[in-house]
Design an enzyme around this catalytic site. Structure first.
Site, PDB file in Angstrom:
ATOM      1  N   ASP A   1      22.031  33.840 -28.975  1.00 31.48           N
ATOM      2  CA  ASP A   1      22.404  35.155 -28.833  1.00 31.48           C
ATOM      3  C   ASP A   1      23.568  35.259 -28.076  1.00 31.48           C
ATOM      4  O   ASP A   1      23.757  34.798 -27.128  1.00 31.48           O
ATOM      5  CB  ASP A   1      21.162  35.918 -28.440  1.00 31.48           C
ATOM      6  CG  ASP A   1      21.189  37.494 -28.584  1.00 31.48           C
ATOM      7  OD1 ASP A   1      22.166  38.020 -27.880  1.00 31.48           O
ATOM      8  OD2 ASP A   1      20.271  37.891 -28.931  1.00 31.48           O
ATOM      9  N   ILE A   2      24.402  36.202 -28.311  1.00 26.72           N
ATOM     10  CA  ILE A   2      25.892  36.461 -27.506  1.00 26.72           C
ATOM     11  C   ILE A   2      25.410  37.210 -26.217  1.00 26.72           C
ATOM     12  O   ILE A   2      26.331  37.260 -25.452  1.00 26.72           O
ATOM     13  CB  ILE A   2      27.102  36.994 -28.433  1.00 26.72           C
ATOM     14  CG1 ILE A   2      26.382  38.423 -29.047  1.00 26.72           C
ATOM     15  CG2 ILE A   2      27.318  36.170 -29.627  1.00 26.72           C
ATOM     16  CD1 ILE A   2      27.678  39.016 -29.502  1.00 26.72           C
TER      17      ILE A   2
ATOM     18  N   ASN B   1      12.076  42.806 -33.873  1.00 27.22           N
ATOM     19  CA  ASN B   1      12.292  44.242 -33.735  1.00 27.22           C
ATOM     20  C   ASN B   1      12.395  44.957 -34.882  1.00 27.22           C
ATOM     21  O   ASN B   1      12.912  44.285 -35.910  1.00 27.22           O
ATOM     22  CB  ASN B   1      13.581  44.331 -32.741  1.00 27.22           C
ATOM     23  CG  ASN B   1      13.403  43.990 -31.170  1.00 27.22           C
ATOM     24  OD1 ASN B   1      12.344  43.887 -30.710  1.00 27.22           O
ATOM     25  ND2 ASN B   1      14.636  43.636 -30.925  1.00 27.22           N
TER      26      ASN B   1
ATOM     27  N   VAL C   1      20.747  45.148 -35.700  1.00 27.76           N
ATOM     28  CA  VAL C   1      21.261  44.472 -36.830  1.00 27.76           C
ATOM     29  C   VAL C   1      20.162  44.305 -37.817  1.00 27.76           C
ATOM     30  O   VAL C   1      19.081  44.019 -37.902  1.00 27.76           O
ATOM     31  CB  VAL C   1      22.001  42.895 -36.708  1.00 27.76           C
ATOM     32  CG1 VAL C   1      22.156  42.622 -37.966  1.00 27.76           C
ATOM     33  CG2 VAL C   1      22.719  42.875 -35.469  1.00 27.76           C
TER      34      VAL C   1
ATOM     35  N   HIS D   1      15.310  39.177 -38.003  1.00 26.46           N
ATOM     36  CA  HIS D   1      15.768  38.027 -37.113  1.00 26.46           C
ATOM     37  C   HIS D   1      14.670  37.977 -35.857  1.00 26.46           C
ATOM     38  O   HIS D   1      13.983  38.980 -35.312  1.00 26.46           O
ATOM     39  CB  HIS D   1      17.245  37.937 -36.402  1.00 26.46           C
ATOM     40  CG  HIS D   1      17.392  39.411 -35.712  1.00 26.46           C
ATOM     41  ND1 HIS D   1      17.648  40.505 -36.321  1.00 26.46           N
ATOM     42  CD2 HIS D   1      17.483  39.899 -34.405  1.00 26.46           C
ATOM     43  CE1 HIS D   1      17.870  41.647 -35.556  1.00 26.46           C
ATOM     44  NE2 HIS D   1      17.819  41.212 -34.339  1.00 26.46           N
TER      45      HIS D   1
ATOM     46  N   HIS E   1      13.705  36.660 -32.435  1.00 26.54           N
ATOM     47  CA  HIS E   1      14.317  36.306 -31.100  1.00 26.54           C
ATOM     48  C   HIS E   1      13.299  35.203 -30.514  1.00 26.54           C
ATOM     49  O   HIS E   1      12.089  35.581 -30.504  1.00 26.54           O
ATOM     50  CB  HIS E   1      14.172  37.487 -29.964  1.00 26.54           C
ATOM     51  CG  HIS E   1      15.143  38.522 -30.493  1.00 26.54           C
ATOM     52  ND1 HIS E   1      16.245  38.761 -29.911  1.00 26.54           N
ATOM     53  CD2 HIS E   1      15.098  39.504 -31.489  1.00 26.54           C
ATOM     54  CE1 HIS E   1      16.872  39.925 -30.419  1.00 26.54           C
ATOM     55  NE2 HIS E   1      16.180  40.520 -31.331  1.00 26.54           N
TER      56      HIS E   1
END
Length: 123
Positions: A29-30, A86, A95, A99, A101
């Site tokens: 993750d950025i 999420n 987004v 996805h 996490h």
């Protein structure tokens, strides 16, 4: 389609990919929220968990298995980690491509929005 994760999948946007197979990719993750914060995304575009169809069940299970493999490779499978999907705006999804996490590498408090420095939930 103007999906950030689809652009990562299509190599239009770079990512620090740490795992890849024919169903998913995983990358750092950025904006990490833990020492290890990895996103596991399916190659198939599914906007939210609300759109997961019966035929996607194995794919979503594979995402969870990949997260467990990465946790083991990173050395925190035994000490513990968190996996989170999420969904939509109130769920914190920014987004709209599902996805998972994977967060680990430190003790994680609960609830997840609890700020240890302020000792109160974030607003």
């Amino acid at each position: 389609m103007d999906c950030l994760f689809c652009k990562i999948l299509n190599k239009e946007i770079p990512a620090d990919v740490i795992y890849e197979d024919d169903q998913v990719i995983a990358f750092n993750d950025i904006n990490p929220q833990a020492p290890t914060h990895v996103l596991v995304i399916p190659r198939k575009h599914i906007a939210t968990t609300n759109e997961i169809a019966d035929e996607d069940t194995a794919l979503v299970g594979h995402m969870v298995q990949v997260a467990g493999k990465i946790a083991k490779e990173q050395g925190f499978d035994e000490s513990g980690y968190r996996t989170v999907f999420n969904c939509n705006d109130h769920g914190g999804q920014t987004v709209h491509h599902i996805h998972l996490h994977l967060l680990g590498g430190k003790p994680l408090g609960w609830p997840p929005y609890f700020d240890e420095n302020l000792k109160k939930p974030l607003s």
